[in-house]
Design a protein around this motif. Structure first.
Motif, PDB file in Angstrom:
ATOM      1  N   ILE A  59       5.995  -5.512   0.424  1.00 35.81           N
ATOM      2  CA  ILE A  59       4.828  -4.736   0.718  1.00 35.81           C
ATOM      3  C   ILE A  59       5.038  -4.346   2.129  1.00 35.81           C
ATOM      4  O   ILE A  59       4.417  -3.224   2.619  1.00 35.81           O
ATOM      5  N   ILE A  89       0.759   0.542  -3.852  1.00 35.64           N
ATOM      6  CA  ILE A  89       1.226  -0.292  -3.110  1.00 35.64           C
ATOM      7  C   ILE A  89       1.149  -1.546  -4.288  1.00 35.64           C
ATOM      8  O   ILE A  89       2.020  -2.409  -3.989  1.00 35.64           O
ATOM      9  N   ALA A 148       4.140  -4.226  -5.352  1.00 34.67           N
ATOM     10  CA  ALA A 148       4.256  -5.586  -5.334  1.00 34.67           C
ATOM     11  C   ALA A 148       4.359  -6.062  -6.747  1.00 34.67           C
ATOM     12  O   ALA A 148       4.495  -7.229  -6.817  1.00 34.67           O
TER      13      ALA A 148
END
Length: 303
Positions: free
Chosen positions: A189, A206, A210
Protein backbone atom coordinates in the motif's frame (compact mmCIF):
# COMPACT_ATOMS: atom_id res chain seq x y z
CA UNK A 1 -0.51 -0.95 10.31
CA UNK A 2 1.69 -4.02 10.57
CA UNK A 3 5.35 -3.20 9.99
CA UNK A 4 8.28 -5.58 9.76
CA UNK A 5 10.19 -6.45 12.93
CA UNK A 6 13.81 -5.71 12.09
CA UNK A 7 16.55 -7.44 14.08
CA UNK A 8 19.48 -5.06 14.54
CA UNK A 9 22.91 -6.75 14.82
CA UNK A 10 25.28 -5.24 17.40
CA UNK A 11 28.39 -7.30 16.78
CA UNK A 12 30.38 -9.26 19.30
CA UNK A 13 30.96 -7.65 22.71
CA UNK A 14 29.05 -4.51 21.75
CA UNK A 15 26.16 -3.03 23.74
CA UNK A 16 24.96 -0.85 20.83
CA UNK A 17 25.63 -0.44 17.12
CA UNK A 18 26.77 2.46 14.96
CA UNK A 19 27.29 2.35 11.22
CA UNK A 20 27.44 4.57 8.18
CA UNK A 21 25.27 3.53 5.24
CA UNK A 22 26.22 4.60 1.72
CA UNK A 23 23.57 3.09 -0.52
CA UNK A 24 21.62 3.69 -3.72
CA UNK A 25 18.55 4.38 -1.56
CA UNK A 26 17.53 3.82 2.05
CA UNK A 27 15.87 0.61 3.24
CA UNK A 28 12.36 1.04 1.83
CA UNK A 29 10.27 -1.14 4.10
CA UNK A 30 8.01 0.03 6.92
CA UNK A 31 9.64 -1.55 9.98
CA UNK A 32 10.27 -1.26 13.70
CA UNK A 33 12.70 -2.59 16.30
CA UNK A 34 12.96 -2.56 20.11
CA UNK A 35 16.10 -0.39 19.96
CA UNK A 36 16.03 3.40 19.72
CA UNK A 37 17.40 4.77 16.45
CA UNK A 38 19.41 7.96 16.11
CA UNK A 39 19.91 8.86 12.46
CA UNK A 40 21.79 11.68 10.76
CA UNK A 41 20.81 11.86 7.09
CA UNK A 42 23.98 13.09 5.44
CA UNK A 43 22.82 12.73 1.86
CA UNK A 44 19.37 12.03 0.46
CA UNK A 45 15.84 13.33 0.07
CA UNK A 46 12.35 11.87 -0.07
CA UNK A 47 9.36 11.09 2.12
CA UNK A 48 9.63 9.84 5.69
CA UNK A 49 7.01 7.91 7.64
CA UNK A 50 7.30 7.95 11.44
CA UNK A 51 4.30 6.49 13.27
CA UNK A 52 1.32 8.38 11.88
CA UNK A 53 3.44 11.30 10.63
CA UNK A 54 4.30 11.87 6.96
CA UNK A 55 6.71 14.55 5.80
CA UNK A 56 9.69 15.24 3.56
CA UNK A 57 13.25 14.56 4.60
CA UNK A 58 16.45 16.07 3.26
CA UNK A 59 20.20 16.08 3.77
CA UNK A 60 21.19 17.27 7.23
CA UNK A 61 18.12 16.00 9.08
CA UNK A 62 18.67 14.56 12.56
CA UNK A 63 16.06 12.27 14.12
CA UNK A 64 15.60 10.09 17.20
CA UNK A 65 13.12 7.24 16.78
CA UNK A 66 11.85 5.50 19.92
CA UNK A 67 11.54 1.76 20.56
CA UNK A 68 8.95 -0.14 18.49
CA UNK A 69 7.90 3.01 16.62
CA UNK A 70 7.28 2.07 12.94
CA UNK A 71 9.19 4.14 10.42
CA UNK A 72 10.83 4.23 7.03
CA UNK A 73 12.50 6.65 4.64
CA UNK A 74 11.40 6.45 1.01
CA UNK A 75 13.95 8.19 -1.22
CA UNK A 76 12.68 10.29 -4.11
CA UNK A 77 11.91 8.39 -7.29
CA UNK A 78 15.05 9.74 -8.97
CA UNK A 79 17.14 7.54 -6.65
CA UNK A 80 15.53 4.43 -8.13
CA UNK A 81 16.29 5.27 -11.77
CA UNK A 82 18.60 2.75 -13.41
CA UNK A 83 21.03 5.37 -14.72
CA UNK A 84 20.98 7.48 -11.57
CA UNK A 85 24.34 8.58 -10.16
CA UNK A 86 22.71 9.55 -6.85
CA UNK A 87 23.35 7.86 -3.53
CA UNK A 88 21.96 8.09 -0.01
CA UNK A 89 24.16 8.30 3.07
CA UNK A 90 23.38 8.23 6.78
CA UNK A 91 25.04 7.57 10.12
CA UNK A 92 22.77 5.36 12.24
CA UNK A 93 23.00 4.40 15.92
CA UNK A 94 20.81 1.69 17.48
CA UNK A 95 20.77 1.33 21.25
CA UNK A 96 18.54 0.16 24.09
CA UNK A 97 17.61 2.21 27.15
CA UNK A 98 18.62 -0.80 29.18
CA UNK A 99 22.33 -0.20 28.59
CA UNK A 100 22.13 2.70 31.07
CA UNK A 101 19.82 1.06 33.61
CA UNK A 102 16.72 2.56 35.23
CA UNK A 103 18.57 3.75 38.32
CA UNK A 104 21.09 5.69 36.23
CA UNK A 105 18.42 7.41 34.14
CA UNK A 106 16.49 8.25 37.32
CA UNK A 107 19.39 10.35 38.66
CA UNK A 108 18.48 14.07 38.79
CA UNK A 109 21.53 14.90 36.65
CA UNK A 110 20.08 12.75 33.86
CA UNK A 111 16.58 14.24 33.87
CA UNK A 112 16.98 15.87 30.45
CA UNK A 113 18.23 12.64 28.87
CA UNK A 114 15.45 10.63 30.50
CA UNK A 115 12.79 13.00 29.12
CA UNK A 116 14.43 12.89 25.69
CA UNK A 117 14.22 9.10 25.61
CA UNK A 118 10.60 9.12 26.80
CA UNK A 119 9.59 11.67 24.14
CA UNK A 120 11.35 9.62 21.45
CA UNK A 121 8.42 7.19 21.58
CA UNK A 122 6.63 9.67 19.30
CA UNK A 123 9.68 10.23 17.12
CA UNK A 124 11.74 13.42 17.35
CA UNK A 125 13.13 15.71 14.68
CA UNK A 126 15.96 17.73 16.20
CA UNK A 127 17.10 21.04 14.76
CA UNK A 128 18.51 24.41 15.71
CA UNK A 129 21.57 25.26 17.77
CA UNK A 130 23.44 22.28 19.11
CA UNK A 131 22.83 19.93 16.19
CA UNK A 132 26.23 20.55 14.60
CA UNK A 133 27.89 19.47 17.85
CA UNK A 134 25.79 16.28 17.84
CA UNK A 135 26.77 15.52 14.24
CA UNK A 136 30.46 16.04 15.07
CA UNK A 137 30.16 13.73 18.09
CA UNK A 138 28.48 11.10 15.90
CA UNK A 139 31.38 11.27 13.46
CA UNK A 140 33.86 10.88 16.32
CA UNK A 141 31.93 7.89 17.68
CA UNK A 142 31.84 6.28 14.24
CA UNK A 143 35.63 6.48 14.06
CA UNK A 144 36.31 5.65 17.72
CA UNK A 145 38.70 2.70 18.03
CA UNK A 146 39.36 2.75 21.79
CA UNK A 147 37.91 4.09 25.02
CA UNK A 148 34.43 3.71 26.45
CA UNK A 149 31.96 4.11 23.59
CA UNK A 150 28.98 4.09 26.00
CA UNK A 151 30.33 7.30 27.56
CA UNK A 152 30.59 8.77 24.05
CA UNK A 153 26.98 7.80 23.36
CA UNK A 154 25.95 9.41 26.64
CA UNK A 155 27.65 12.65 25.60
CA UNK A 156 25.68 12.57 22.34
CA UNK A 157 22.38 12.12 24.20
CA UNK A 158 23.25 14.93 26.60
CA UNK A 159 23.96 17.22 23.62
CA UNK A 160 20.72 16.13 21.93
CA UNK A 161 18.76 17.00 25.07
CA UNK A 162 20.22 20.51 24.96
CA UNK A 163 19.39 21.21 21.30
CA UNK A 164 17.18 24.23 20.69
CA UNK A 165 14.56 22.61 18.44
CA UNK A 166 12.93 19.31 19.36
CA UNK A 167 9.75 18.46 17.45
CA UNK A 168 7.55 15.45 18.19
CA UNK A 169 6.38 13.75 15.00
CA UNK A 170 3.75 11.08 15.69
CA UNK A 171 0.54 12.19 17.39
CA UNK A 172 0.62 9.29 19.84
CA UNK A 173 3.12 6.55 20.66
CA UNK A 174 2.50 3.21 18.94
CA UNK A 175 1.76 0.48 21.46
CA UNK A 176 0.23 -2.15 19.21
CA UNK A 177 1.09 -5.80 18.92
CA UNK A 178 2.31 -6.24 15.38
CA UNK A 179 1.49 -9.19 13.17
CA UNK A 180 4.49 -9.95 10.95
CA UNK A 181 2.26 -11.70 8.40
CA UNK A 182 0.61 -8.38 7.56
CA UNK A 183 3.89 -6.69 6.65
CA UNK A 184 3.75 -7.27 2.89
CA UNK A 185 0.23 -5.86 2.57
CA UNK A 186 0.96 -2.53 4.21
CA UNK A 187 4.27 -2.15 2.42
CA UNK A 188 2.52 -2.74 -0.90
CA UNK A 189 0.00 0.00 0.00
CA UNK A 190 2.74 2.43 0.98
CA UNK A 191 4.98 1.79 -1.99
CA UNK A 192 2.15 1.91 -4.52
CA UNK A 193 0.83 5.14 -3.02
CA UNK A 194 4.23 6.86 -3.00
CA UNK A 195 4.78 5.93 -6.65
CA UNK A 196 1.31 6.92 -7.85
CA UNK A 197 -0.06 9.74 -5.64
CA UNK A 198 0.31 12.25 -8.50
CA UNK A 199 -2.63 10.60 -10.25
CA UNK A 200 -6.05 9.67 -8.99
CA UNK A 201 -6.05 6.46 -6.93
CA UNK A 202 -9.50 5.01 -6.36
CA UNK A 203 -10.40 2.88 -3.36
CA UNK A 204 -11.07 0.01 -5.77
CA UNK A 205 -7.56 0.36 -7.20
CA UNK A 206 -5.73 0.46 -3.87
CA UNK A 207 -7.95 -2.31 -2.49
CA UNK A 208 -6.79 -4.53 -5.32
CA UNK A 209 -3.17 -3.73 -4.39
CA UNK A 210 -3.97 -4.74 -0.81
CA UNK A 211 -5.88 -7.84 -1.95
CA UNK A 212 -8.98 -7.00 0.13
CA UNK A 213 -12.44 -5.64 -0.68
CA UNK A 214 -13.01 -1.85 -0.85
CA UNK A 215 -15.20 -1.87 2.28
CA UNK A 216 -12.70 -3.95 4.19
CA UNK A 217 -9.83 -1.75 2.99
CA UNK A 218 -11.35 1.45 4.40
CA UNK A 219 -11.79 -0.11 7.84
CA UNK A 220 -8.41 -1.81 7.68
CA UNK A 221 -6.45 1.31 6.76
CA UNK A 222 -8.10 3.64 9.26
CA UNK A 223 -7.92 1.22 12.18
CA UNK A 224 -4.18 0.86 11.69
CA UNK A 225 -3.04 4.25 10.43
CA UNK A 226 -5.37 6.48 12.51
CA UNK A 227 -6.42 8.28 9.31
CA UNK A 228 -8.47 7.63 6.20
CA UNK A 229 -6.75 6.72 2.96
CA UNK A 230 -7.85 10.04 1.45
CA UNK A 231 -6.14 11.88 4.35
CA UNK A 232 -3.03 9.80 3.78
CA UNK A 233 -2.96 10.76 0.08
CA UNK A 234 -3.51 14.42 0.95
CA UNK A 235 -0.47 14.40 3.21
CA UNK A 236 1.66 12.80 0.50
CA UNK A 237 0.50 15.38 -2.04
CA UNK A 238 0.95 18.38 0.26
CA UNK A 239 4.42 17.15 1.21
CA UNK A 240 5.35 16.86 -2.46
CA UNK A 241 3.95 20.33 -3.13
CA UNK A 242 6.08 21.77 -0.31
CA UNK A 243 9.15 20.18 -1.87
CA UNK A 244 8.38 21.58 -5.33
CA UNK A 245 7.64 25.07 -3.99
CA UNK A 246 10.91 25.13 -2.07
CA UNK A 247 13.23 23.51 -4.59
CA UNK A 248 11.97 24.30 -8.11
CA UNK A 249 10.94 27.28 -10.21
CA UNK A 250 7.50 25.90 -10.99
CA UNK A 251 4.54 28.24 -10.59
CA UNK A 252 1.97 27.58 -7.87
CA UNK A 253 -0.46 26.40 -10.54
CA UNK A 254 2.08 23.95 -11.93
CA UNK A 255 2.86 22.68 -8.43
CA UNK A 256 -0.85 22.13 -7.84
CA UNK A 257 -1.21 19.72 -10.74
CA UNK A 258 2.25 18.13 -10.41
CA UNK A 259 1.28 17.17 -6.85
CA UNK A 260 -1.86 15.28 -7.84
CA UNK A 261 -4.52 17.95 -7.30
CA UNK A 262 -7.00 18.58 -10.11
CA UNK A 263 -8.64 21.63 -8.52
CA UNK A 264 -6.71 24.81 -7.74
CA UNK A 265 -9.15 25.99 -5.05
CA UNK A 266 -8.90 22.66 -3.21
CA UNK A 267 -5.12 22.78 -3.44
CA UNK A 268 -5.01 26.20 -1.77
CA UNK A 269 -7.54 25.12 0.86
CA UNK A 270 -5.80 21.93 1.93
CA UNK A 271 -2.31 23.38 1.67
CA UNK A 272 -3.25 26.07 4.18
CA UNK A 273 -4.95 23.53 6.47
CA UNK A 274 -1.84 21.33 6.58
CA UNK A 275 0.89 24.01 6.61
CA UNK A 276 -0.86 27.08 8.04
CA UNK A 277 0.27 29.10 5.02
CA UNK A 278 -0.86 29.72 1.47
CA UNK A 279 1.26 28.09 -1.27
CA UNK A 280 2.35 31.54 -2.44
CA UNK A 281 3.55 32.57 1.04
CA UNK A 282 5.31 29.24 1.49
CA UNK A 283 7.06 29.75 -1.84
CA UNK A 284 8.08 33.29 -0.89
CA UNK A 285 9.69 32.16 2.35
CA UNK A 286 11.87 29.60 0.56
CA UNK A 287 12.64 31.49 -2.63
CA UNK A 288 12.87 34.99 -1.12
CA UNK A 289 10.58 36.38 -3.81
CA UNK A 290 7.89 39.04 -3.33
CA UNK A 291 4.32 37.75 -3.14
CA UNK A 292 2.25 38.64 -6.16
CA UNK A 293 -1.45 39.30 -5.74
CA UNK A 294 -2.18 38.19 -9.31
CA UNK A 295 -3.76 34.82 -9.88
CA UNK A 296 -1.96 32.45 -12.26
CA UNK A 297 -2.83 33.14 -15.87
CA UNK A 298 -3.63 29.49 -16.52
CA UNK A 299 -4.94 26.74 -14.31
CA UNK A 300 -4.68 24.00 -16.91
CA UNK A 301 -2.77 20.85 -15.93
CA UNK A 302 0.86 20.77 -16.90
CA UNK A 303 1.46 18.32 -19.76
Amino acid sequence: MKPLLLKVPKGLQKSFSIRQDVVLYFYDRWHYHPELELIHIEQGSGTQFVGDNIRNFRSGDLLLIGPNLPHYWRCDEKYFQRESQLYAQATVVHFSEEIFGKSFLALPENKAIHELLLNSRRGLKISGSGTEEVKALLKDLLNQKSGNTVISLLRILESLAQCAGVEMLSELPFQEEFDPYDTDRINHIYQYSVRNFQKKISIEEISEVASISPNSFCRYFKSRSRKTYSQFLLELRIGHACKLLAETNLSVAQVCYESGFNNFANFNKYFKIYTGKSPLLYQKEFRKMPVSTNRPSSLNPVP
